[in-house]
Scaffold this active site. Structure first.
Site, PDB file in Angstrom:
ATOM      1  N   ASP A 286       5.496   7.570  -9.100  1.00 47.50           N
ATOM      2  CA  ASP A 286       6.492   8.193  -8.229  1.00 47.50           C
ATOM      3  C   ASP A 286       7.238   9.324  -8.952  1.00 47.50           C
ATOM      4  O   ASP A 286       7.884   9.092  -9.983  1.00 47.50           O
ATOM      5  CB  ASP A 286       7.462   7.072  -7.786  1.00 47.50           C
ATOM      6  CG  ASP A 286       8.339   7.453  -6.631  1.00 47.50           C
ATOM      7  OD1 ASP A 286       8.365   8.643  -6.270  1.00 47.50           O
ATOM      8  OD2 ASP A 286       9.014   6.553  -6.088  1.00 47.50           O
ATOM      9  N   ASP A 346      10.196   8.901   2.572  1.00 47.02           N
ATOM     10  CA  ASP A 346      10.163   7.445   2.771  1.00 47.02           C
ATOM     11  C   ASP A 346      10.277   7.055   4.249  1.00 47.02           C
ATOM     12  O   ASP A 346      11.111   7.585   4.976  1.00 47.02           O
ATOM     13  CB  ASP A 346      11.326   6.778   2.018  1.00 47.02           C
ATOM     14  CG  ASP A 346      11.116   6.838   0.516  1.00 47.02           C
ATOM     15  OD1 ASP A 346      10.225   7.583   0.065  1.00 47.02           O
ATOM     16  OD2 ASP A 346      11.864   6.145  -0.195  1.00 47.02           O
TER      17      ASP A 346
HETATM   18  C1  GLA Z   1      10.807   6.322  -3.692  1.00 44.41           C
HETATM   19  C2  GLA Z   1       9.484   5.991  -3.020  1.00 44.41           C
HETATM   20  C3  GLA Z   1       9.612   4.637  -2.350  1.00 44.41           C
HETATM   21  C4  GLA Z   1       9.978   3.585  -3.375  1.00 44.41           C
HETATM   22  C5  GLA Z   1      11.244   3.981  -4.099  1.00 44.41           C
HETATM   23  C6  GLA Z   1      11.532   3.070  -5.272  1.00 44.41           C
HETATM   24  O1  GLA Z   1      11.823   6.498  -2.769  1.00 44.41           O
HETATM   25  O2  GLA Z   1       9.136   6.978  -2.097  1.00 44.41           O
HETATM   26  O3  GLA Z   1       8.398   4.300  -1.706  1.00 44.41           O
HETATM   27  O4  GLA Z   1       8.912   3.449  -4.276  1.00 44.41           O
HETATM   28  O5  GLA Z   1      11.157   5.302  -4.604  1.00 44.41           O
HETATM   29  O6  GLA Z   1      12.645   3.460  -5.989  1.00 44.41           O
END
Ligand code: GLA
Length: 522
Positions: A286, A346
């Protein structure tokens, strides 16, 4: 001269005792009042770091760049790359009150920080609407503490060889949507058990993926450690494997993950080796704080670094890129060894989020192919924020998009309805169709959308979607699917029964935010 020797100064013994008592009284009063006295006088101007314990041995750090003028406090709150201006800050009678405005899920919300001075530290409570307040301690620090580490050089670009994994979109479970920072060893074991006992494993769900917040710091040898919630990752991986399942983990190319935990920055190869030694089968990687060091143009090289590192371990590890679809990742994701790449921000458990993501993916559908998938984010089915019709739309869209099917709910407590959605084998078969032909938009008309996808067995999956708030009639002409004039058989994949196909078009009454999903063939 008497014993005390004070008589020389004309002070009697009892006078002396009274004077001493007074001095003691005044000084103890002063001591009692000291903090607030000091505080009232002190100037909070400068850099501060607030550490809020996360309960697993880690701290979440927030920096403050404060300027005090009389009782007014201005300045900035710095959290990662995010800078929030302080409005209406005050420091009165030893009490600090700061307000910062944040744009969260397209809404403006206010974070408040309330502090009391304790010696050289500030004891603080942080309040965010809709969440329990959290407490921590702030102390002075230098401005450089808020800066990311220096930029490390990046490798020259090359194509990372295909790892041969994920020939169909990955299926499994991920902890984030339901558990976020509360995931722990017991929950993961429980999810592995439930994946088997619920029947999910039998219909193809395989990966049990731990998302953010498992991490501890890198130790003195540079090895990544786990925090208190995950006492033994190897033992956990063994347990998940013993169920015939695979296990995934999460990190990022920056110094910190999105939740502020330890990232893989500067430790890529060592972390990959550790994952392999633990028996990890899947890594979600990420971007987050890497954005404070690198630019979007650097993403390919940054992700390539981990792609190479995973391959070098010799263990088959699915590589899941998470950088929210920036830099047209679908064009270079496969080159860095990516098996899937997030295409959006997200998801959250509400219709607007689902609708915005699910109906905006068609232009890039053709980039998905065996081994390399578009990832419009994990499933929210069963998390309670949407209706069953909306969740059926979720599952149908993800299947038509050939998206990874990563359940994001608590598998231990699923309702029969949730099970019937997640384990609809006829819908899963569309998602997993070996040909992975891109979905096509057949028609859009106001709130209705008709999608179709050709399947390996020469039949066509057809989705009649209603984005409106009222039941609507949705139709498709067989000619639009090159099926006119043929003797057709059709099956309704949510009703699990054949459906009549009279005439040259098909019409169905589709509930608000719902779908009718068909499989049609000559
Ligand atoms: C980001 C990602 C999410 C999750 C969070 C965890 O927002 O897009 O899917 O993994 O981080 O902190």
């Amino acid at each position: 001269m008497n014993k005390t020797g004070f008589h020389e100064f004309g002070i009697s013994s009892s006078e002396l005792q009274t004077a001493l008592r007074r001095i003691l009284l005044v000084s103890s009063l002063l001591l009692l009042l000291a903090p607030s006295f000091v505080a009232a006088q002190s100037d909070l101007t400068g850099f501060w770091v607030l550490r809020v314990p996360t309960g697993d041995g880690n701290y979440r750090e927030t920096f403050f760049d404060l300027k005090q003028s009389g009782e007014a406090v201005t300045g900035k709150v710095l959290q990662g790359a995010r800078e929030l201006a302080i409005s209406g800050g005050t420091f009165k009678a030893g009490r600090l009150h700061l307000v910062a405005t944040i744009h969260f899920q397209s809404v403006e919300r206010q974070i408040t920080y309330d502090g009391t001075i304790e010696g050289s530290k500030i004891s603080m409570t942080v309040s965010f609407p809709g969440r329990d307040p959290v407490a921590g301690t702030a102390e002075r620090t230098s401005p450089s503490a808020a800066l990311p580490p220096p930029r490390l050089p990046l490798p020259a670009l090359h194509d990372v060889p295909d790892n041969g994994l994920a020939r169909t979109p990955p299926m499994g479970w991920n902890s984030w949507n339901k558990f976020a920072g509360k995931v722990d060893d017991a929950a993961v074991r429980g999810m592995a058990d439930a994946m088997v006992s619920s029947g999910m494993k039998a219909v193809g769900y395989t990966y049990i993926n731990i998302d953010d917040t498992w991490e501890g710091p890198h130790d003195a040898q540079g090895n990544i450690t786990t925090n208190r919630k995950f006492p033994d990752m190897k033992a956990l991986a063994d347990y998940v494997h013993s169920k015939g399942l695979k296990i995934g983990i999460y990190s990022g190319p920056g110094p910190k993950t999105c939740a502020g935990y330890e990232g893989s920055y500067g430790h890529e190869e060592q972390d990959a080796k550790t994952y392999a030694a633990w028996g990890i089968d899947y890594l979600k990687y990420d971007w987050c704080s890497a954005g404070r060091i690198y630019k979007d143009e650097d993403m390919q090289a940054v992700y390539q670094k981990m792609g190479d590192a995973l391959l070098a371990t010799g263990r088959p590890i699915v590589f899941s890129l998470c950088q929210y679809g920036r830099g047209e990742v679908w064009k270079w994701g496969p080159k860095v060894g990516g098996n899937l790449w997030r295409t959006t921000g997200d998801i959250s458990d509400n219709w607007r989020s689902l609708e915005n993501i699910g109906f905006s993916q068609f232009n890039i559908a053709a980039y998905a192919r065996p081994g390399h998938w578009n990832d419009p984010d994990m499933l929210e089915i069963g998390n309670g924020g949407m209706t069953a019709d909306e969740y059926r739309t979720h599952m149908s869209l993800w299947a038509l998009l050939a998206a990874p099917l990563l359940a994001g709910n608590d598998l231990r407590t699923m309702s029969e309805e949730t099970k019937s959605i997640l384990m609809n084998t006829e819908v899963i078969a569309i998602d997993q169709d070996a040909e992975a032909k891109p979905v096509q938009v057949i028609s859009r008309d106001g709130n209705t959308v008709v999608l179709a996808r050709l399947l390996q067995d020469h039949s066509t999956a057809v989705g009649l979607f209603n984005r409106g708030d009222q039941t609507a009639e949705v139709s498709v002409n067989w000619s639009a699917l090159n099926l006119a004039g043929k003797k057709l058989s059709a099956r309704d994949l949510w009703k699990h029964q054949p459906t009549e196909t009279p005439g040259d078009r098909y019409s169905a009454s589709v509930p608000a935010h719902g779908v009718v999903l068909l499989k049609v063939g000559p």
